[in-house]
Design a protein around this motif. Structure first.
Motif, PDB file in Angstrom:
ATOM      1  N   ARG A 117     -31.190 -62.699  45.483  1.00 42.27           N
ATOM      2  CA  ARG A 117     -30.327 -61.766  46.015  1.00 42.27           C
ATOM      3  C   ARG A 117     -30.252 -61.528  47.627  1.00 42.27           C
ATOM      4  O   ARG A 117     -30.236 -60.489  48.116  1.00 42.27           O
ATOM      5  N   THR A 118     -30.715 -62.764  48.192  1.00 43.63           N
ATOM      6  CA  THR A 118     -30.554 -62.706  49.981  1.00 43.63           C
ATOM      7  C   THR A 118     -29.383 -63.027  50.238  1.00 43.63           C
ATOM      8  O   THR A 118     -28.998 -62.644  51.555  1.00 43.63           O
ATOM      9  N   ASP A 119     -28.378 -63.851  49.555  1.00 42.66           N
ATOM     10  CA  ASP A 119     -27.142 -64.175  50.060  1.00 42.66           C
ATOM     11  C   ASP A 119     -26.433 -64.422  48.825  1.00 42.66           C
ATOM     12  O   ASP A 119     -26.759 -65.291  47.903  1.00 42.66           O
ATOM     13  N   LEU A 120     -25.038 -63.979  48.723  1.00 45.96           N
ATOM     14  CA  LEU A 120     -24.527 -64.172  47.397  1.00 45.96           C
ATOM     15  C   LEU A 120     -23.055 -65.072  47.779  1.00 45.96           C
ATOM     16  O   LEU A 120     -21.827 -64.413  47.892  1.00 45.96           O
ATOM     17  N   VAL A 121     -23.296 -66.508  47.998  1.00 43.79           N
ATOM     18  CA  VAL A 121     -22.244 -67.329  48.105  1.00 43.79           C
ATOM     19  C   VAL A 121     -21.702 -67.485  46.612  1.00 43.79           C
ATOM     20  O   VAL A 121     -21.985 -67.237  45.611  1.00 43.79           O
ATOM     21  N   LEU A 122     -20.227 -67.363  46.832  1.00 46.30           N
ATOM     22  CA  LEU A 122     -19.375 -67.356  45.262  1.00 46.30           C
ATOM     23  C   LEU A 122     -18.519 -68.537  45.900  1.00 46.30           C
ATOM     24  O   LEU A 122     -17.586 -68.641  46.689  1.00 46.30           O
ATOM     25  N   HIS A 123     -18.253 -69.314  44.788  1.00 51.13           N
ATOM     26  CA  HIS A 123     -17.252 -70.434  44.705  1.00 51.13           C
ATOM     27  C   HIS A 123     -16.024 -69.957  44.176  1.00 51.13           C
ATOM     28  O   HIS A 123     -15.955 -69.124  43.002  1.00 51.13           O
ATOM     29  N   LEU A 124     -14.659 -70.312  44.838  1.00 52.06           N
ATOM     30  CA  LEU A 124     -13.649 -69.946  44.584  1.00 52.06           C
ATOM     31  C   LEU A 124     -12.879 -71.187  43.379  1.00 52.06           C
ATOM     32  O   LEU A 124     -12.643 -72.331  44.149  1.00 52.06           O
ATOM     33  N   SER A 153     -14.492 -70.933  49.321  1.00 52.42           N
ATOM     34  CA  SER A 153     -15.827 -70.430  49.280  1.00 52.42           C
ATOM     35  C   SER A 153     -15.851 -69.222  49.850  1.00 52.42           C
ATOM     36  O   SER A 153     -15.176 -68.901  50.941  1.00 52.42           O
ATOM     37  N   SER A 154     -16.307 -68.278  49.312  1.00 49.09           N
ATOM     38  CA  SER A 154     -16.438 -66.723  50.044  1.00 49.09           C
ATOM     39  C   SER A 154     -17.986 -66.418  49.728  1.00 49.09           C
ATOM     40  O   SER A 154     -18.895 -67.041  49.578  1.00 49.09           O
ATOM     41  N   GLY A 155     -17.853 -64.920  49.496  1.00 51.88           N
ATOM     42  CA  GLY A 155     -19.324 -64.436  49.160  1.00 51.88           C
ATOM     43  C   GLY A 155     -19.724 -63.321  50.053  1.00 51.88           C
ATOM     44  O   GLY A 155     -18.860 -62.671  50.924  1.00 51.88           O
ATOM     45  N   LEU A 156     -20.769 -62.851  49.641  1.00 51.06           N
ATOM     46  CA  LEU A 156     -21.551 -61.457  50.498  1.00 51.06           C
ATOM     47  C   LEU A 156     -22.471 -61.929  51.126  1.00 51.06           C
ATOM     48  O   LEU A 156     -23.585 -62.464  50.550  1.00 51.06           O
ATOM     49  N   HIS A 157     -22.515 -61.637  52.501  1.00 48.57           N
ATOM     50  CA  HIS A 157     -23.659 -62.067  53.288  1.00 48.57           C
ATOM     51  C   HIS A 157     -24.096 -60.763  54.177  1.00 48.57           C
ATOM     52  O   HIS A 157     -23.538 -59.597  54.008  1.00 48.57           O
ATOM     53  N   ARG A 158     -24.969 -61.094  54.959  1.00 45.76           N
ATOM     54  CA  ARG A 158     -25.696 -60.296  55.770  1.00 45.76           C
ATOM     55  C   ARG A 158     -26.030 -58.672  54.891  1.00 45.76           C
ATOM     56  O   ARG A 158     -25.461 -57.735  55.511  1.00 45.76           O
ATOM     57  N   SER A 181     -24.768 -52.459  52.134  1.00 50.47           N
ATOM     58  CA  SER A 181     -23.736 -52.924  52.997  1.00 50.47           C
ATOM     59  C   SER A 181     -23.659 -54.538  53.200  1.00 50.47           C
ATOM     60  O   SER A 181     -24.607 -55.186  52.903  1.00 50.47           O
ATOM     61  N   PHE A 182     -22.451 -55.000  53.046  1.00 46.80           N
ATOM     62  CA  PHE A 182     -22.215 -56.490  52.824  1.00 46.80           C
ATOM     63  C   PHE A 182     -21.179 -56.956  53.529  1.00 46.80           C
ATOM     64  O   PHE A 182     -20.196 -56.100  53.894  1.00 46.80           O
ATOM     65  N   GLU A 183     -21.380 -58.177  54.087  1.00 43.11           N
ATOM     66  CA  GLU A 183     -20.259 -58.830  54.855  1.00 43.11           C
ATOM     67  C   GLU A 183     -19.500 -60.004  53.740  1.00 43.11           C
ATOM     68  O   GLU A 183     -20.179 -60.787  53.263  1.00 43.11           O
ATOM     69  N   ILE A 184     -18.128 -60.068  53.983  1.00 43.63           N
ATOM     70  CA  ILE A 184     -17.419 -60.810  52.947  1.00 43.63           C
ATOM     71  C   ILE A 184     -17.007 -61.949  53.980  1.00 43.63           C
ATOM     72  O   ILE A 184     -16.217 -61.605  55.003  1.00 43.63           O
ATOM     73  N   GLY A 185     -17.467 -63.112  53.682  1.00 41.41           N
ATOM     74  CA  GLY A 185     -16.847 -64.289  54.615  1.00 41.41           C
ATOM     75  C   GLY A 185     -16.129 -65.312  53.713  1.00 41.41           C
ATOM     76  O   GLY A 185     -16.329 -64.992  52.544  1.00 41.41           O
ATOM     77  N   MET A 242      -6.796 -66.268  49.301  1.00 41.87           N
ATOM     78  CA  MET A 242      -8.015 -65.758  49.874  1.00 41.87           C
ATOM     79  C   MET A 242      -7.961 -64.391  49.963  1.00 41.87           C
ATOM     80  O   MET A 242      -8.992 -63.654  49.664  1.00 41.87           O
ATOM     81  N   THR A 243      -6.750 -63.681  49.971  1.00 43.29           N
ATOM     82  CA  THR A 243      -6.525 -62.364  50.213  1.00 43.29           C
ATOM     83  C   THR A 243      -6.811 -61.911  48.552  1.00 43.29           C
ATOM     84  O   THR A 243      -7.597 -60.826  48.546  1.00 43.29           O
ATOM     85  N   GLU A 244      -6.314 -62.454  47.511  1.00 43.04           N
ATOM     86  CA  GLU A 244      -6.891 -62.210  46.316  1.00 43.04           C
ATOM     87  C   GLU A 244      -8.165 -62.209  46.060  1.00 43.04           C
ATOM     88  O   GLU A 244      -8.936 -61.567  45.154  1.00 43.04           O
ATOM     89  N   ALA A 245      -8.955 -63.246  46.461  1.00 45.38           N
ATOM     90  CA  ALA A 245     -10.414 -63.520  46.510  1.00 45.38           C
ATOM     91  C   ALA A 245     -11.264 -62.349  47.039  1.00 45.38           C
ATOM     92  O   ALA A 245     -12.024 -61.851  46.426  1.00 45.38           O
ATOM     93  N   VAL A 246     -10.886 -61.921  48.193  1.00 47.91           N
ATOM     94  CA  VAL A 246     -11.501 -60.995  49.055  1.00 47.91           C
ATOM     95  C   VAL A 246     -11.068 -59.419  48.173  1.00 47.91           C
ATOM     96  O   VAL A 246     -12.157 -58.828  48.030  1.00 47.91           O
ATOM     97  N   GLN A 247     -10.009 -59.458  47.731  1.00 47.67           N
ATOM     98  CA  GLN A 247      -9.881 -58.044  46.825  1.00 47.67           C
ATOM     99  C   GLN A 247     -10.709 -58.148  45.604  1.00 47.67           C
ATOM    100  O   GLN A 247     -11.227 -57.249  45.026  1.00 47.67           O
ATOM    101  N   GLY A 248     -10.809 -59.294  44.981  1.00 47.22           N
ATOM    102  CA  GLY A 248     -11.825 -59.349  43.631  1.00 47.22           C
ATOM    103  C   GLY A 248     -12.990 -59.131  44.192  1.00 47.22           C
ATOM    104  O   GLY A 248     -14.058 -58.575  43.394  1.00 47.22           O
TER     105      GLY A 248
END
Length: 196
Positions: free
Chosen positions: A77-84, A95-100, A107-111, A124-130
């Motif tokens: 749970r230190t960094d949450l990379v997510l594959h699309l 690839s996306s995910g929740l970082h920082r 608080s999370f950054e979506i990259g 990518m917009t769809e992924a960010v919204q999901g």
């Protein structure tokens, strides 16, 4: 639990995959490295100006090692990379995910990055919204942010299309691969303002 009690993220349970209309979004799995490597090789010229990992094309082994480390970080749970992945074909599209991550502030950054052959489809917009909905529903997010180089117009457009507010521009905050000082745009959504 009060807001001041420290959170042990290792004790949090949440799904490792979820779907949007066109995508399956999931945690990395051992063996994903070859597909990630192929996508980076295909997209390296478009990614290089913005992402340090694209400055030098990784080997297959380096990509697989990166995927395995990402999976371990997801479990920690230190960094949450997510594959699309394309929901119809199961092809890796980005690839996306929740970082920082700040678990106490939630608080999370979506990259994010997308392979060149799938750019321009709105994926990518769809992924960010999901991912935003995932973070709100399962991680009790209070703040979500998207950061990008101020010159990266396409990345900024994703943030805008997903409804994020430009909160500010961090001036001369880092150097790019050429040594040029760059500005970083910070977009955000916060609980009680842009989501409940």
């Amino acid at each position: 639990m009060s807001n001041m009690e420290p959170i042990n993220p290792m004790m949090l349970s949440f799904p490792e995959h979820f779907d949007t209309a066109r995508l399956t979004i999931r945690a990395p799995e051992w063996g994903d490295g070859a597909e990630v490597n192929e996508a980076i090789r295909e997209s390296v010229e478009q990614l290089r100006p913005w992402l340090p990992f694209a400055e030098k094309v990784p080997s297959l082994e380096e990509s697989e090692a990166h995927v395995r480390k990402a999976k371990l970080q997801f479990l920690e749970r230190t960094d949450l990379v997510l594959h699309l992945r394309d929901k119809q074909t199961d092809d890796f599209v980005g690839s996306s995910g929740l970082h920082r991550i700040d678990w106490n502030a939630r608080s999370f950054e979506i990259g994010y990055w997308i392979r060149s052959s799938r750019a321009g489809e709105g994926l990518m917009t769809e992924a960010v919204q999901g991912i935003e909905q995932f973070a709100i529903t399962y991680l009790n997010a209070n703040r979500l942010e998207i950061r990008c180089d101020s010159r990266n117009v396409r990345s900024a457009k994703v943030a805008e299309r997903a409804g994020y507010t430009l909160e500010g521009i961090l001036r001369s905050v880092r150097r790019d691969s050429t040594g040029t000082l760059v500005d970083v745009m910070v977009f955000s959504k916060i609980r009680g303002k842009e989501f409940e």
